[in-house]
Design a protein around this motif. Sequence first.
Motif, PDB file in Angstrom:
ATOM      1  N   SER A   1       3.481   8.224  41.949  1.00  0.00           N
ATOM      2  CA  SER A   1       2.158   7.934  42.502  1.00  0.00           C
ATOM      3  C   SER A   1       2.159   7.838  44.025  1.00  0.00           C
ATOM      4  O   SER A   1       1.107   7.604  44.631  1.00  0.00           O
ATOM      5  CB  SER A   1       1.620   6.623  41.916  1.00  0.00           C
ATOM      6  OG  SER A   1       2.463   5.534  42.271  1.00  0.00           O
ATOM      7  N   MET A   2       3.309   8.019  44.644  1.00  0.00           N
ATOM      8  CA  MET A   2       3.368   7.958  46.106  1.00  0.00           C
ATOM      9  C   MET A   2       2.825   9.246  46.695  1.00  0.00           C
ATOM     10  O   MET A   2       3.363  10.324  46.461  1.00  0.00           O
ATOM     11  CB  MET A   2       4.807   7.735  46.570  1.00  0.00           C
ATOM     12  CG  MET A   2       5.342   6.351  46.327  1.00  0.00           C
ATOM     13  SD  MET A   2       7.028   6.180  46.995  1.00  0.00           S
ATOM     14  CE  MET A   2       7.354   4.464  46.623  1.00  0.00           C
ATOM     15  N   ARG A   3       1.760   9.139  47.478  1.00  0.00           N
ATOM     16  CA  ARG A   3       1.206  10.313  48.132  1.00  0.00           C
ATOM     17  C   ARG A   3       0.321   9.884  49.288  1.00  0.00           C
ATOM     18  O   ARG A   3      -0.187   8.771  49.325  1.00  0.00           O
ATOM     19  CB  ARG A   3       0.412  11.180  47.154  1.00  0.00           C
ATOM     20  CG  ARG A   3      -0.736  10.475  46.453  1.00  0.00           C
ATOM     21  CD  ARG A   3      -1.491  11.436  45.523  1.00  0.00           C
ATOM     22  NE  ARG A   3      -0.598  12.175  44.656  1.00  0.00           N
ATOM     23  CZ  ARG A   3      -0.131  11.705  43.493  1.00  0.00           C
ATOM     24  NH1 ARG A   3      -0.486  10.503  43.086  1.00  0.00           N
ATOM     25  NH2 ARG A   3       0.660  12.436  42.751  1.00  0.00           N
ATOM     26  N   VAL A   4       0.181  10.765  50.241  1.00  0.00           N
ATOM     27  CA  VAL A   4      -0.662  10.527  51.407  1.00  0.00           C
ATOM     28  C   VAL A   4      -1.673  11.652  51.491  1.00  0.00           C
ATOM     29  O   VAL A   4      -1.328  12.828  51.284  1.00  0.00           O
ATOM     30  CB  VAL A   4       0.186  10.487  52.701  1.00  0.00           C
ATOM     31  CG1 VAL A   4      -0.717  10.391  53.933  1.00  0.00           C
ATOM     32  CG2 VAL A   4       1.155   9.315  52.662  1.00  0.00           C
ATOM     33  N   SER A   5      -2.910  11.319  51.811  1.00  0.00           N
ATOM     34  CA  SER A   5      -3.919  12.345  52.026  1.00  0.00           C
ATOM     35  C   SER A   5      -3.840  12.775  53.489  1.00  0.00           C
ATOM     36  O   SER A   5      -4.057  11.968  54.402  1.00  0.00           O
ATOM     37  CB  SER A   5      -5.313  11.802  51.708  1.00  0.00           C
ATOM     38  OG  SER A   5      -6.290  12.799  51.943  1.00  0.00           O
ATOM     39  N   TYR A   6      -3.496  14.039  53.719  1.00  0.00           N
ATOM     40  CA  TYR A   6      -3.305  14.534  55.078  1.00  0.00           C
ATOM     41  C   TYR A   6      -4.653  14.926  55.675  1.00  0.00           C
ATOM     42  O   TYR A   6      -5.251  15.926  55.303  1.00  0.00           O
ATOM     43  CB  TYR A   6      -2.369  15.739  55.066  1.00  0.00           C
ATOM     44  CG  TYR A   6      -0.965  15.414  54.581  1.00  0.00           C
ATOM     45  CD1 TYR A   6      -0.348  14.228  54.943  1.00  0.00           C
ATOM     46  CD2 TYR A   6      -0.272  16.298  53.765  1.00  0.00           C
ATOM     47  CE1 TYR A   6       0.929  13.926  54.514  1.00  0.00           C
ATOM     48  CE2 TYR A   6       1.012  16.009  53.326  1.00  0.00           C
ATOM     49  CZ  TYR A   6       1.610  14.819  53.699  1.00  0.00           C
ATOM     50  OH  TYR A   6       2.873  14.526  53.280  1.00  0.00           O
ATOM     51  N   GLU A   7      -5.100  14.130  56.619  1.00  0.00           N
ATOM     52  CA  GLU A   7      -6.416  14.355  57.215  1.00  0.00           C
ATOM     53  C   GLU A   7      -6.385  14.230  58.731  1.00  0.00           C
ATOM     54  O   GLU A   7      -7.410  14.017  59.372  1.00  0.00           O
ATOM     55  CB  GLU A   7      -7.423  13.351  56.623  1.00  0.00           C
ATOM     56  CG  GLU A   7      -7.553  13.464  55.110  1.00  0.00           C
ATOM     57  CD  GLU A   7      -8.504  12.431  54.510  1.00  0.00           C
ATOM     58  OE1 GLU A   7      -9.081  11.650  55.300  1.00  0.00           O
ATOM     59  OE2 GLU A   7      -8.665  12.419  53.278  1.00  0.00           O
ATOM     60  N   ALA A   8      -5.203  14.392  59.324  1.00  0.00           N
ATOM     61  CA  ALA A   8      -5.049  14.164  60.763  1.00  0.00           C
ATOM     62  C   ALA A   8      -5.540  15.329  61.607  1.00  0.00           C
ATOM     63  O   ALA A   8      -5.810  15.164  62.795  1.00  0.00           O
ATOM     64  CB  ALA A   8      -3.591  13.868  61.086  1.00  0.00           C
ATOM     65  N   GLY A   9      -5.635  16.515  61.023  1.00  0.00           N
ATOM     66  CA  GLY A   9      -6.049  17.643  61.843  1.00  0.00           C
ATOM     67  C   GLY A   9      -6.071  18.935  61.060  1.00  0.00           C
ATOM     68  O   GLY A   9      -5.907  18.949  59.842  1.00  0.00           O
ATOM     69  N   ALA A  10      -6.260  20.026  61.788  1.00  0.00           N
ATOM     70  CA  ALA A  10      -6.315  21.352  61.189  1.00  0.00           C
ATOM     71  C   ALA A  10      -5.663  22.337  62.146  1.00  0.00           C
ATOM     72  O   ALA A  10      -5.452  22.043  63.323  1.00  0.00           O
ATOM     73  CB  ALA A  10      -7.753  21.766  60.899  1.00  0.00           C
ATOM     74  N   LEU A  11      -5.325  23.500  61.633  1.00  0.00           N
ATOM     75  CA  LEU A  11      -4.731  24.555  62.449  1.00  0.00           C
ATOM     76  C   LEU A  11      -5.321  25.883  62.012  1.00  0.00           C
ATOM     77  O   LEU A  11      -5.211  26.265  60.842  1.00  0.00           O
ATOM     78  CB  LEU A  11      -3.204  24.571  62.280  1.00  0.00           C
ATOM     79  CG  LEU A  11      -2.453  25.643  63.071  1.00  0.00           C
ATOM     80  CD1 LEU A  11      -2.580  25.409  64.572  1.00  0.00           C
ATOM     81  CD2 LEU A  11      -0.973  25.667  62.670  1.00  0.00           C
ATOM     82  N   ASP A  12      -5.956  26.576  62.951  1.00  0.00           N
ATOM     83  CA  ASP A  12      -6.486  27.895  62.611  1.00  0.00           C
ATOM     84  C   ASP A  12      -6.027  28.915  63.635  1.00  0.00           C
ATOM     85  O   ASP A  12      -5.511  28.577  64.705  1.00  0.00           O
ATOM     86  CB  ASP A  12      -8.011  27.879  62.485  1.00  0.00           C
ATOM     87  CG  ASP A  12      -8.699  27.404  63.759  1.00  0.00           C
ATOM     88  OD1 ASP A  12      -8.331  27.859  64.855  1.00  0.00           O
ATOM     89  OD2 ASP A  12      -9.618  26.567  63.651  1.00  0.00           O
ATOM     90  N   GLU A  13      -6.226  30.162  63.297  1.00  0.00           N
ATOM     91  CA  GLU A  13      -5.739  31.251  64.136  1.00  0.00           C
ATOM     92  C   GLU A  13      -6.341  31.227  65.538  1.00  0.00           C
ATOM     93  O   GLU A  13      -5.677  31.581  66.517  1.00  0.00           O
ATOM     94  CB  GLU A  13      -6.016  32.592  63.457  1.00  0.00           C
ATOM     95  CG  GLU A  13      -5.181  32.868  62.214  1.00  0.00           C
ATOM     96  CD  GLU A  13      -5.691  32.181  60.959  1.00  0.00           C
ATOM     97  OE1 GLU A  13      -5.164  32.449  59.861  1.00  0.00           O
ATOM     98  OE2 GLU A  13      -6.635  31.348  61.068  1.00  0.00           O
ATOM     99  N   SER A  14      -7.573  30.793  65.648  1.00  0.00           N
ATOM    100  CA  SER A  14      -8.247  30.824  66.949  1.00  0.00           C
ATOM    101  C   SER A  14      -7.672  29.810  67.930  1.00  0.00           C
ATOM    102  O   SER A  14      -7.806  29.970  69.144  1.00  0.00           O
ATOM    103  CB  SER A  14      -9.749  30.569  66.775  1.00  0.00           C
ATOM    104  OG  SER A  14      -9.980  29.268  66.279  1.00  0.00           O
ATOM    105  N   SER A  15      -7.038  28.754  67.414  1.00  0.00           N
ATOM    106  CA  SER A  15      -6.483  27.725  68.284  1.00  0.00           C
ATOM    107  C   SER A  15      -4.991  27.918  68.542  1.00  0.00           C
ATOM    108  O   SER A  15      -4.381  27.147  69.282  1.00  0.00           O
ATOM    109  CB  SER A  15      -6.710  26.340  67.660  1.00  0.00           C
ATOM    110  OG  SER A  15      -5.990  26.221  66.438  1.00  0.00           O
TER     111      SER A  15
END
Length: 217
Positions: free
Chosen positions: A10-24
């Motif tokens: 049951s150990m898990r973290v919701s990753y919501e710190a950022g995003a990465l796309d081709e334009s950046s």
Amino acid sequence: MSEANVALPSMRVSYEAGALDESSLAAHWYEQLQLWFDEAVEAGIPEPNAMVLATADAEGVPSSRTVLCKGFDERGLVFFTNYTSAKSHDLTATRVAAATFPWFPLQRQVNVRGTVEKVSAAETAEYWGVRPRGSQLGAWASPQSRVVSNRQSLEASLLGMERRFADAEKVPVPPHWGGWRIRPEAVEFWQGRPDRLHDRLRFRRDRENWVVERLAP
């Protein structure tokens, strides 16, 4: 089983710190790595230059350990070690390696894979010159990766080196010590996202050029 082991599924973290796309994404892998490395430093991540180095011996048996990256540019990533160590034996035998920067607080990792080469004597000497004297003596004293009888034998070896170089203003570079450079064939930038739909953008060498690809998480 311990309570910790029972809780593992049951150990898990919701990753919501950022995003990465081709334009950046930066134009070159080493520029993108510099951007993320700077942000890791600014975030106060302990030893942001620490990377997990994976190698394999001539029979394909893998090993991994954490080393410190001491420089990177368009040529690749550099770390330093004893040339008689287990990792150096692996690298000499196969001439390939992989490394991962695990920047967990930023929910990021960078994965590098490529061929390896020894850095020049001049590059080794330049880095050696900024190492603390104690670390220099330790490089002379330690038969890295070999079996030793006890801790006391290592301390005795270090004491012997302190005496050997007591009158030397500068400790010379050991002949068995130097740098390796990983020359990337692929560099993947991984950003955690919700629902495990992570962003994975990879720079991959295609002959003399680099292409950028998005990988499924």
